[in-house]
Every structure is written in structure tokens, then in C-alpha cells.
Design a protein around this motif. Structure first.
Motif, PDB file in Angstrom:
ATOM      1  N   VAL A 191     -43.277 -36.591  27.677  1.00 40.32           N
ATOM      2  CA  VAL A 191     -42.216 -37.577  27.922  1.00 40.32           C
ATOM      3  C   VAL A 191     -41.067 -37.256  26.969  1.00 40.32           C
ATOM      4  O   VAL A 191     -41.246 -37.304  25.750  1.00 40.32           O
ATOM      5  N   ILE A 192     -39.931 -36.903  27.519  1.00 35.96           N
ATOM      6  CA  ILE A 192     -38.777 -36.580  26.687  1.00 35.96           C
ATOM      7  C   ILE A 192     -37.694 -37.630  26.873  1.00 35.96           C
ATOM      8  O   ILE A 192     -37.155 -37.778  27.969  1.00 35.96           O
ATOM      9  N   ALA A 193     -37.418 -38.381  25.808  1.00 38.98           N
ATOM     10  CA  ALA A 193     -36.320 -39.348  25.872  1.00 38.98           C
ATOM     11  C   ALA A 193     -35.024 -38.613  25.593  1.00 38.98           C
ATOM     12  O   ALA A 193     -34.913 -37.899  24.593  1.00 38.98           O
ATOM     13  N   THR A 194     -34.072 -38.762  26.479  1.00 36.96           N
ATOM     14  CA  THR A 194     -32.805 -38.050  26.288  1.00 36.96           C
ATOM     15  C   THR A 194     -31.690 -38.721  27.070  1.00 36.96           C
ATOM     16  O   THR A 194     -31.929 -39.322  28.105  1.00 36.96           O
ATOM     17  N   HIS A 195     -30.473 -38.633  26.545  1.00 38.63           N
ATOM     18  CA  HIS A 195     -29.345 -39.057  27.381  1.00 38.63           C
ATOM     19  C   HIS A 195     -28.508 -37.835  27.765  1.00 38.63           C
ATOM     20  O   HIS A 195     -27.390 -37.960  28.244  1.00 38.63           O
ATOM     21  N   ASP A 196     -29.103 -36.647  27.587  1.00 40.15           N
ATOM     22  CA  ASP A 196     -28.412 -35.379  27.829  1.00 40.15           C
ATOM     23  C   ASP A 196     -28.593 -34.962  29.301  1.00 40.15           C
ATOM     24  O   ASP A 196     -29.613 -34.397  29.678  1.00 40.15           O
ATOM     25  N   LEU A 197     -27.595 -35.278  30.110  1.00 36.81           N
ATOM     26  CA  LEU A 197     -27.709 -34.997  31.545  1.00 36.81           C
ATOM     27  C   LEU A 197     -27.809 -33.500  31.810  1.00 36.81           C
ATOM     28  O   LEU A 197     -28.549 -33.055  32.698  1.00 36.81           O
ATOM     29  N   ALA A 198     -27.106 -32.716  31.026  1.00 35.37           N
ATOM     30  CA  ALA A 198     -27.133 -31.263  31.227  1.00 35.37           C
ATOM     31  C   ALA A 198     -28.547 -30.727  30.992  1.00 35.37           C
ATOM     32  O   ALA A 198     -29.012 -29.823  31.693  1.00 35.37           O
TER      33      ALA A 198
END
Ligand SMILES: Nc1ncnc2c1ncn2[C@@H]1O[C@H](COP(=O)(O)OP(=O)(O)O)[C@@H](O)[C@H]1O
Ligand SMILES: [Mg+2]
Length: 220
Positions: A191-198
Motif C-alpha cells: 500500500v503506497i500512500a501518495t499524492h504524486d499523480l505522475a
């Protein structure tokens, strides 16, 4: 291996940060947990780690209701979960090698039994030339990879990473994502929490758990 049923969370007397969350994380699965800054990604990971209790609803981990666990059972379950914190949490007075080996020392293994494993993992994350370095001389990307190695050394069944590419340039971020995908292919749930759309666009096959306005939307 993980499920939330109608989980709600408020801090103190404020309004609910997370509302009616229901989802599961299956064994050997890969998902991004996403949503803008402040959406509650870190809060959700803390609920999984049982460092926060839900205000309502039920969280089940490895078949056990989190609310019914005794302290030693919580410790046992946490050992099955690897975590990469946003701020790394490396110990400044220990070398890179010692930081990564620490979880094994904590469970009482002697060095002869794990030295090769630690070195192999450090090679895997590309830090084999830095094993004697102290965290203070490592770059952001090196610390990030050290934190990942430390989370993986106990061979967790579930890996949680909070904004693991937050400090990295796009090339390193891509490389890191490949490590996570490789890990997933070897059988770990990620599970990777990220706000990095790229970053998410680099792995379109992944599930997306999207937090917005306190609610979770799942895209398979
Ligand atoms: N310990 C805390 N006490 C009160 N509010 C908090 C606490 N931690 C986080 N929050 C609030 O909860 C919301 C979600 O935060 P967080 O889980 O850190 O979001 P994200 O990781 O998605 O950026 C934010 O509005 C944040 O200000
Ligand atoms: Mg966060």
C-alpha cells in the motif's frame, strides 16, 4: 489480510476526518492510497498500524478484530507489517547497516544469522557502498531507500509506505516504484500512500484507493 468496515475517525472533538470507510486489502495485492494533502492518508495508515483507534467501525487485520487484541498480540501483528514512514525515522547514531539490521536485533537474532541478508537487501536498494555511513551524511533518496530496507528486513506480509517518493527526483522515484512492484511480485501486499499523480501513472494496473472529503472510493 486487512479490512475496514464502516470506519470513522475524528481527532478529539472535531468533525470526522474519515467517514464510513469500507475496503479490503487482499494478500499479494498492490494499491495506491491517494488523495490531496490533508485528505487523511497518513491517518488511515495509523489506523492500520493500530497507533490510532477508530472512533467507530471495525478494523480486521490478518483475520483478527483489532479492537479485541491484547498488547502482545498487537506487537505480533505489527511484526507482520513493514512501514516506511514519511520522515524515515532512522537512528542517527547507528550506521546504515545497523539501522537496517535493528529490527532483527530487536527480535533477538544474532548477527551471524542475518549479516548476509542485510547486505543483500542493501544491494537490492542500491546502497551497498554506503553501509558504514551515518544517516546524517545520506541524501534524501538514500535515507528513503534505507527506510525501505529496514521495513523489508523482517519480510513483512504487508508493506505500508507513506509518501515514499516525496523527497526524490522523478528518476529515483521511478526506480523506487520498480522496487515496490518487484516486492509485490514476490508475494507481499503493498500500500503506497501518495499524492504524486505522475508516480501512479507509471503503474496503471495498480488499484487506487482514493480519499476525498473523508470518504474512500476504490478503483480496481
Ligand atoms: N494528531 C492530529 N490531531 C488533529 N488533527 C490531525 C492530527 N493529525 C492529522 N490531523 C488532521 O487530519 C487531516 C488528515 O491529515 P493526514 O492524515 O495527515 O492527511 P494526509 O496524510 O492525506 O496529508 C488533516 O486535516 C490534518 O490536519
Ligand atoms: Mg500524510
Amino acid at each position: 489480510m486487512l479490512s475496514f468496515e464502516d470506519v470513522g475517525l475524528r481527532y478529539g472533538t472535531g468533525s470526522e476526518i474519515l467517514t464510513d470507510l469500507s475496503f479490503t486489502v487482499e494478500p499479494r495485492s498492490f494499491q495506491f492510497l491517494t488523495g490531496p494533502s490533508g485528505a487523511g492518508k497518513t491517518t488511515l495508515l495509523k489506523l492500520v498500524l493500530m497507533s490510532l483507534e477508530p472512533t467507530r467501525g471495525r478494523i480486521t487485520l490478518f483475520g483478527r478484530d483489532a479492537a479485541t487484541l491484547q498488547k502482545d498480540e498487537v506487537t505480533d501483528i505489527r511484526r507482520r507489517i513493514g512501514v516506511v514512514f514519511q520522515d524515515f525515522r532512522l537512528l542517527d547514531h547507528l550506521s546504515l547497516y545497523e539501522n537496517v539490521a535493528l529490527p532483527l536485533r530487536v527480535i533477538g537474532r544474532d548477527e551471524g544469522s542475518y549479516r548476509a541478508e542485510v547486505l543483500e537487501l542493501l544491494r537490492w536498494v542500491g546502497l551497498e557502498t554506503r553501509i558504514t555511513a551515518l544517516p546524517s551524511v545520506l541524501s534524501g533518496g538514500e535515507k528513503q531507500r534505507a527506510a525501505i530496507a529496514r521495513a523489508l528486513i523482517v519480510r513483512p506480509e504487508l508493506l505500508l509506505a507513506d509518501e515514499p517518493t516525496g523527497n526524490l527526483d522523478p528518476t529515483l522515484a521511478r526506480r523506487l516504484l520498480r522496487l515496490f512492484v518487484e516486492l509485490h511480485k514476490s508475494g507481499t501486499s503493498v500500500v503506497i500512500a501518495t499524492h504524486d499523480l505522475a508516480l501512479m501513472d507509471q503503474y496503471e494496473a495498480a488499484r487506487r484507493l482514493v480519499l476525498a472529503d473523508g470518504r474512500l472510493h476504490v478503483f480496481e
